[in-house]
Design an enzyme around this catalytic site. Sequence first.
Site, PDB file in Angstrom:
ATOM      1  N   ASP A 175     -48.628  -4.938 -13.443  1.00 36.22           N
ATOM      2  CA  ASP A 175     -49.211  -4.957 -12.098  1.00 36.22           C
ATOM      3  C   ASP A 175     -48.102  -4.933 -11.052  1.00 36.22           C
ATOM      4  OD1 ASP A 175     -51.022  -5.071 -10.028  1.00 36.22           O
ATOM      5  OD2 ASP A 175     -51.349  -7.230 -10.181  1.00 36.22           O
ATOM      6  N   LEU A 176     -47.392  -3.822 -10.987  1.00 40.77           N
ATOM      7  CA  LEU A 176     -46.281  -3.703 -10.046  1.00 40.77           C
ATOM      8  C   LEU A 176     -46.837  -3.390  -8.663  1.00 40.77           C
ATOM      9  CD1 LEU A 176     -43.158  -3.777 -10.040  1.00 40.77           C
ATOM     10  CD2 LEU A 176     -43.214  -1.282 -10.148  1.00 40.77           C
TER      11      LEU A 176
END
Length: 220
Positions: A149-150
């Site tokens: 989940d960048l």
Amino acid sequence: MLCDVRLGVPDPRLLDPAFYGGRARPVDAGGRQAAWFVEGDSWQGVLRGYRRGGLVAKVSRDAYFWQGEARTRSFREYRLLAMMRERGLSVPAPLAAAYWRHGLTYRAAIIVERIPDVRPLAHLLDEPVWDAVATAIAAMHRLGVWHADLNAFNILLDARGQAWLIDFDRGTAGGVSAQRRRANLLRLRRSLEKVGGERGVALWERVDRAYRECMGDSAG
């Protein structure tokens, strides 16, 4: 339970925000209302309980199917962070991780070291931070780590302008294909566009160019 020596004798209560009383302060940015700033005699940390999102959260907010200790969310993230720290990457040090098994399910929590004087990328859309951000992402990918989940809140910039990557829940090590590297960058683009519109996209384009230069890969 896994525990760093700085926390002293391993005590599962350290992963319960109620243990800290009024000294536990909720983290404002990002997350699912499941993170707190906590501290001990010689450390400061961020305590995060693992929470589900999406439709499955309507069934259970914090229970996960038991697949063995090594596959618990907390132990996997702790060990991934420890490996990255050993290799010199700018990620928070893991301080403690635990799980609580209940038959076929379990709950979990982790404490990571709090990085002082940082602001999320989401609050720095007009700052010249793209080189630092690209360098941190490229270092992660060269190590073979993929971030699940960048987004604009999981990249922090400190007072020296150094970028830190946080929240490696569901992250993996062992190699990252060009397709998955690109997926990380495009996830960041969507996040920046959501928080900043055209300003966010403009910042991402600079990050993307700097990242390509770091990787020496015109395809990203």
